[in-house]
Design an enzyme around this catalytic site. Structure first.
Site, PDB file in Angstrom:
ATOM      1  N   LYS A 190       0.772  -1.262   0.015  1.00  0.00           N
ATOM      2  CA  LYS A 190       0.009  -0.241   0.122  1.00  0.00           C
ATOM      3  C   LYS A 190       0.756   1.027   0.009  1.00  0.00           C
ATOM      4  CE  LYS A 190      -1.873  -1.014   3.987  1.00  0.00           C
ATOM      5  NZ  LYS A 190      -1.300  -2.253   4.358  1.00  0.00           N
TER       6      LYS A 190
ATOM      7  N   ARG B 218      -9.058   1.478   8.778  1.00  0.00           N
ATOM      8  CA  ARG B 218      -8.768   0.061   9.223  1.00  0.00           C
ATOM      9  C   ARG B 218      -9.734  -0.828   9.858  1.00  0.00           C
ATOM     10  NH1 ARG B 218      -3.112   0.719   9.039  1.00  0.00           N
ATOM     11  NH2 ARG B 218      -1.877  -1.154   9.138  1.00  0.00           N
TER      12      ARG B 218
ATOM     13  N   ARG C  93      11.809  -6.076   4.305  1.00  0.00           N
ATOM     14  CA  ARG C  93      11.596  -4.640   4.284  1.00  0.00           C
ATOM     15  C   ARG C  93      12.557  -3.670   5.123  1.00  0.00           C
ATOM     16  NH1 ARG C  93       5.871  -1.909   5.122  1.00  0.00           N
ATOM     17  NH2 ARG C  93       5.977  -3.415   7.109  1.00  0.00           N
TER      18      ARG C  93
ATOM     19  N   ARG D  37      11.696  -2.520  10.771  1.00  0.00           N
ATOM     20  CA  ARG D  37      10.770  -1.900  11.805  1.00  0.00           C
ATOM     21  C   ARG D  37      10.557  -2.991  13.109  1.00  0.00           C
ATOM     22  NH1 ARG D  37       5.610   0.050   7.963  1.00  0.00           N
ATOM     23  NH2 ARG D  37       4.733  -1.239   9.713  1.00  0.00           N
TER      24      ARG D  37
ATOM     25  N   ARG E  44      -0.267  -9.308  13.272  1.00  0.00           N
ATOM     26  CA  ARG E  44      -0.933  -8.077  12.278  1.00  0.00           C
ATOM     27  C   ARG E  44      -1.780  -8.768  11.175  1.00  0.00           C
ATOM     28  NH1 ARG E  44       4.402  -5.393  10.604  1.00  0.00           N
ATOM     29  NH2 ARG E  44       2.976  -4.032   9.341  1.00  0.00           N
TER      30      ARG E  44
HETATM   31  P1  AP5 Z   1       5.006  -1.493   1.825  1.00  0.00           P
HETATM   32  O1  AP5 Z   1       4.549  -0.821   0.381  1.00  0.00           O
HETATM   33  O2  AP5 Z   1       6.039  -0.961   2.769  1.00  0.00           O
HETATM   34  O3  AP5 Z   1       3.643  -2.372   2.173  1.00  0.00           O
HETATM   35  P2  AP5 Z   1       2.416  -1.638   3.057  1.00  0.00           P
HETATM   36  O4  AP5 Z   1       1.269  -2.424   2.655  1.00  0.00           O
HETATM   37  O5  AP5 Z   1       2.602  -0.239   3.141  1.00  0.00           O
HETATM   38  O6  AP5 Z   1       2.943  -2.432   4.522  1.00  0.00           O
HETATM   39  P3  AP5 Z   1       2.850  -1.822   6.129  1.00  0.00           P
HETATM   40  O7  AP5 Z   1       3.500  -2.754   6.876  1.00  0.00           O
HETATM   41  O8  AP5 Z   1       3.690  -0.523   6.046  1.00  0.00           O
HETATM   42  O9  AP5 Z   1       1.410  -1.724   6.228  1.00  0.00           O
HETATM   43  P4  AP5 Z   1       0.667  -1.744   7.763  1.00  0.00           P
HETATM   44  O10 AP5 Z   1      -0.678  -1.505   7.110  1.00  0.00           O
HETATM   45  O11 AP5 Z   1       0.640  -3.051   8.326  1.00  0.00           O
HETATM   46  O12 AP5 Z   1       1.423  -0.620   8.425  1.00  0.00           O
HETATM   47  P5  AP5 Z   1       1.304   0.745   8.844  1.00  0.00           P
HETATM   48  O13 AP5 Z   1       2.457   1.398   8.689  1.00  0.00           O
HETATM   49  O14 AP5 Z   1       0.073   1.471   8.106  1.00  0.00           O
HETATM   50  O15 AP5 Z   1       5.780  -3.016   1.145  1.00  0.00           O
HETATM   51  C1  AP5 Z   1       6.185  -4.078   2.084  1.00  0.00           C
HETATM   52  C2  AP5 Z   1       7.311  -4.330   1.515  1.00  0.00           C
HETATM   53  O16 AP5 Z   1       7.333  -5.228   0.242  1.00  0.00           O
HETATM   54  C3  AP5 Z   1       8.563  -3.469   1.360  1.00  0.00           C
HETATM   55  O17 AP5 Z   1       9.901  -3.811   1.660  1.00  0.00           O
HETATM   56  C4  AP5 Z   1       8.230  -3.130  -0.392  1.00  0.00           C
HETATM   57  O18 AP5 Z   1       9.859  -2.852  -0.670  1.00  0.00           O
HETATM   58  C5  AP5 Z   1       7.842  -4.783  -0.772  1.00  0.00           C
HETATM   59  N1  AP5 Z   1       6.983  -4.575  -1.802  1.00  0.00           N
HETATM   60  C6  AP5 Z   1       6.004  -3.708  -2.118  1.00  0.00           C
HETATM   61  N2  AP5 Z   1       5.483  -3.821  -3.523  1.00  0.00           N
HETATM   62  C7  AP5 Z   1       6.193  -4.923  -4.019  1.00  0.00           C
HETATM   63  C8  AP5 Z   1       5.914  -5.914  -5.131  1.00  0.00           C
HETATM   64  N3  AP5 Z   1       4.872  -5.486  -5.884  1.00  0.00           N
HETATM   65  N4  AP5 Z   1       6.496  -6.862  -5.143  1.00  0.00           N
HETATM   66  C9  AP5 Z   1       7.931  -7.109  -4.478  1.00  0.00           C
HETATM   67  N5  AP5 Z   1       8.090  -6.514  -3.141  1.00  0.00           N
HETATM   68  C10 AP5 Z   1       7.283  -5.306  -3.009  1.00  0.00           C
HETATM   69  O19 AP5 Z   1       0.612   0.562  10.305  1.00  0.00           O
HETATM   70  C11 AP5 Z   1       1.556   0.428  11.313  1.00  0.00           C
HETATM   71  C12 AP5 Z   1       0.944   0.239  12.860  1.00  0.00           C
HETATM   72  O20 AP5 Z   1       0.305   1.383  12.930  1.00  0.00           O
HETATM   73  C13 AP5 Z   1      -0.556  -0.826  12.563  1.00  0.00           C
HETATM   74  O21 AP5 Z   1      -0.094  -2.322  12.954  1.00  0.00           O
HETATM   75  C14 AP5 Z   1      -1.256  -0.145  13.769  1.00  0.00           C
HETATM   76  O22 AP5 Z   1      -0.641  -0.373  14.884  1.00  0.00           O
HETATM   77  C15 AP5 Z   1      -0.976   1.400  13.488  1.00  0.00           C
HETATM   78  N6  AP5 Z   1      -1.933   1.999  12.657  1.00  0.00           N
HETATM   79  C16 AP5 Z   1      -1.584   2.434  11.663  1.00  0.00           C
HETATM   80  N7  AP5 Z   1      -2.788   2.970  10.908  1.00  0.00           N
HETATM   81  C17 AP5 Z   1      -4.025   2.861  11.914  1.00  0.00           C
HETATM   82  C18 AP5 Z   1      -5.362   2.895  12.104  1.00  0.00           C
HETATM   83  N8  AP5 Z   1      -5.917   3.538  10.959  1.00  0.00           N
HETATM   84  N9  AP5 Z   1      -6.027   2.474  12.859  1.00  0.00           N
HETATM   85  C19 AP5 Z   1      -5.400   1.786  14.077  1.00  0.00           C
HETATM   86  N10 AP5 Z   1      -4.045   1.513  13.882  1.00  0.00           N
HETATM   87  C20 AP5 Z   1      -3.179   2.037  13.014  1.00  0.00           C
END
Ligand code: AP5
Ligand code: ZN
Length: 214
Positions: A13, A88, A127, A160, A171
């Protein structure tokens, strides 16, 4: 254009949201990045969020919803935005729908980046993130030019805290339980678009551009 990115943790994402933001000239709003910046700066919000994030759980809706609604009312959001990591939960989605509805607005596209669980663990363990500027890399699929160093700002890259395999598993459970129902929610709203997130990054982006328009 107002866009939501849906998908499991690690589905890509953030990777796609950054590309969308650059192409369509709209802000990329990641609730995860906002929380991580607050943790890094030692703010009260950061201290509240940290324990939930480190455990792989969700930060409570009371904290997250107000923070996000404040952000989308800022000046730079008047031509749209791409939301990454919000909503979410169903209450978050309902709050967003209501806040937009009150202004006579609505989400244009909810893009679901579909990646099976088997691929997720591999993506997260490879990552590397820059906690200074938010850039993300993958040691195999998207390595930085110099190992361990951010191409954008020169800071050291880290794994991370929540990308350790046992936390990733938690997660994913939280995702299936609380976030996956949003796919149906946005399907009913008539704005859901699905892309195959297992393709390489550029192919996924081209699929998204075909949906959003050039
Ligand atoms: P990446 O693009 O980083 O993936 P992502 O979907 O953004 O993953 P996140 O882990 O950041 O999402 P998340 O939703 O768990 O975490 P968030 O920060 O929102 O890609 C992942 C890896 O794959 C990278 O290394 C990339 O290079 C590689 N990649 C990407 N595309 C690829 C492809 N096509 N082919 C090969 N490799 C690829 O949230 C973190 C925490 O914050 C949550 O767990 C929660 O505790 C809190 N939080 C955040 N938002 C909320 C909310 N709205 N409500 C409550 N808690 C929240
Ligand atoms: Zn950086």
């Amino acid at each position: 254009m107002k866009i939501i990115m849906l998908g499991a943790p690690g589905a890509g994402k953030g990777t796609q949201a950054k590309k969308i933001a650059a192409k369509y000239q709209i802000p990329h709003i990641s609730t995860g990045d906002i929380f991580r910046a607050n943790i890094k700066n030692g703010t009260e919000l950061g201290m509240k969020a940290k324990s939930y994030m480190d455990a792989g759980g969700l930060v409570p809706d009371e904290i997250t919803i107000g923070m996000l609604l404040d952000r989308i009312h800022e000046e730079d959001c008047k031509n749209g935005y791409v939301l990454d990591g919000f909503p979410r939960t169903i209450p978050q989605a309902e709050s967003l729908t209501k806040a937009l509805g009150d202004m006579g607005e609505a989400i244009d596209y909810a893009v679901n980046v579909d990646v099976p669980d088997e691929n997720i663990i591999n993506r997260m363990s490879g990552r590397r993130a820059c906690l200074s500027c938010g850039a993300t890399y993958h040691i195999v699929y998207n390595p930085p030019k110099m190992e361990g160093i951010c191409d954008v700002c020169g800071q050291h890259l880290v794994l991370r805290d929540d990308d350790k395999p046992e936390t990733v598993k938690k997660r994913l459970d939280v995702y299936h339980d609380q976030t996956q129902p949003l796919i149906e929610y946005y399907k009913k709203a008539g704005v859901l678009a699905e892309v195959d997130g297992t393709l390489d990054m550029e192919e996924v982006f081209q699929a998204i551009v075909r949906i959003l328009g050039a």
